[in-house]
Write an enzyme that holds these catalytic residues in place. Structure first.
Site, PDB file in Angstrom:
ATOM      1  CB  SER A  60      -0.960  -0.192   1.067  1.00 21.66           C
ATOM      2  OG  SER A  60      -2.114   0.834   1.012  1.00 21.66           O
ATOM      3  CG  ASP A  69      -7.272  -3.216  -2.860  1.00 19.66           C
ATOM      4  OD1 ASP A  69      -7.992  -2.395  -1.681  1.00 19.66           O
ATOM      5  OD2 ASP A  69      -6.106  -3.033  -2.820  1.00 19.66           O
ATOM      6  CG  HIS A 110      -5.696  -2.548   0.982  1.00 18.43           C
ATOM      7  ND1 HIS A 110      -4.982  -2.163  -0.480  1.00 18.43           N
ATOM      8  CD2 HIS A 110      -5.023  -1.976   1.768  1.00 18.43           C
ATOM      9  CE1 HIS A 110      -3.979  -1.239  -0.080  1.00 18.43           C
ATOM     10  NE2 HIS A 110      -4.163  -0.969   1.044  1.00 18.43           N
TER      11      HIS A 110
END
Length: 260
Positions: free
Chosen positions: A98, A213, A241
């Protein structure tokens, strides 16, 4: 083994260094607003395969110092370079999840991929991060009701079912961060773009992204794959995610394959 590395006057980063005698090194960069502990289910497995696993808490998060400044991608990438220099790391695999993926990309561009032999981007917040709308909502929550913000993060994080106990553990990881650093990274994710960094990546790159996601759309993984030379995209069909946990066996096996 855990220890601290000074990255500038008055600022030390916490480093978790597991199996320091391992033959090959993997450096993990966590996502916002978490810590190195999000990779627990890699640290449980990979060191026993002979790998040295290094988890770094960025400034403002986890066990690291929490200064009021330094939350742009340049400074965060420079912090990682300092840790690499102090630990004399070379020929290592850099894994960024991320926002950690965005920091990894800036590191590759700004420091010419110093010491990195393979790059792994996991649901990377790149080439863009938060929309203005998402950033505004999170920023308001971070500055007024941060636990509510963290709960929203969790609610949108996973595709697979998580227990209440797991949710509470994840919740506490996010609250280890300072409120000001949590807010500062929201602004960074809103304002900074990484389009110019992508052509500067010249090592084999594995792009892992959960198909479901809700935080960083899967379409962005395609964009990374099209722009980064010598990259491979592996969709995780049962993940949101958090493929490092949701499909952890597949995730760990892929890391082993790319590292060798």
């Amino acid at each position: 083994m855990g220890y601290y590395v000074s990255v500038e006057s008055g600022v030390k980063l916490y480093v978790e260094d597991i199996n320091s005698e391992g033959s090959k090194t993997i450096v993990f960069l966590h996502g916002w607003p978490l810590s190195h502990k999000q990779f627990e289910y890699q640290f449980d497995v990979l060191p026993f395969m002979g790998y040295r696993c290094i988890g770094i808490d960025w400034r403002g998060f986890g066990k690291s110092d929490k200064p009021i400044s330094g939350y742009n991608f340049d400074r965060l990438a420079d912090d990682i370079r300092t840790v690499v220099d102090v630990l004399q790391l070379d020929n290592f695999t850099l894994v960024g999840h991320s926002t950690g993926g965005a920091i990894a990309i800036r590191y590759m561009s700004r420091h010419n991929g110093y010491g990195v032999s393979n790059l792994v981007l996991v649901d990377a917040a790149a080439p863009i991060g938060f929309t203005t709308e998402t950033a505004t909502r999170f920023l308001t929550q971070a500055l007024n009701d941060r636990p509510k913000m963290m709960q929203e993060v969790i609610d949108n994080f996973f595709f697979q079912y998580i227990t209440n106990s797991f949710s509470e553990w994840f919740f506490q990881l996010g609250l280890q961060a300072a409120g000001w650093s949590t807010a500062a990274i929201i602004n960074t994710l809103r304002d900074e773009k990484l389009y110019g960094d992508l052509p500067n990546i010249h090592v084999p790159t594995l792009i892992i992204h959960g198909v479901h996601d809700k935080v960083i759309p899967f379409a962005q993984a395609h964009e990374l794959n099209q722009t980064i030379k010598n990259s491979q995209l592996v969709p995780f069909h049962y993940s949101g995610h958090g493929p490092f946990w949701e499909e952890r066996d597949k995730f760990n096996k892929l890391l082993k394959q790319i590292i060798g």
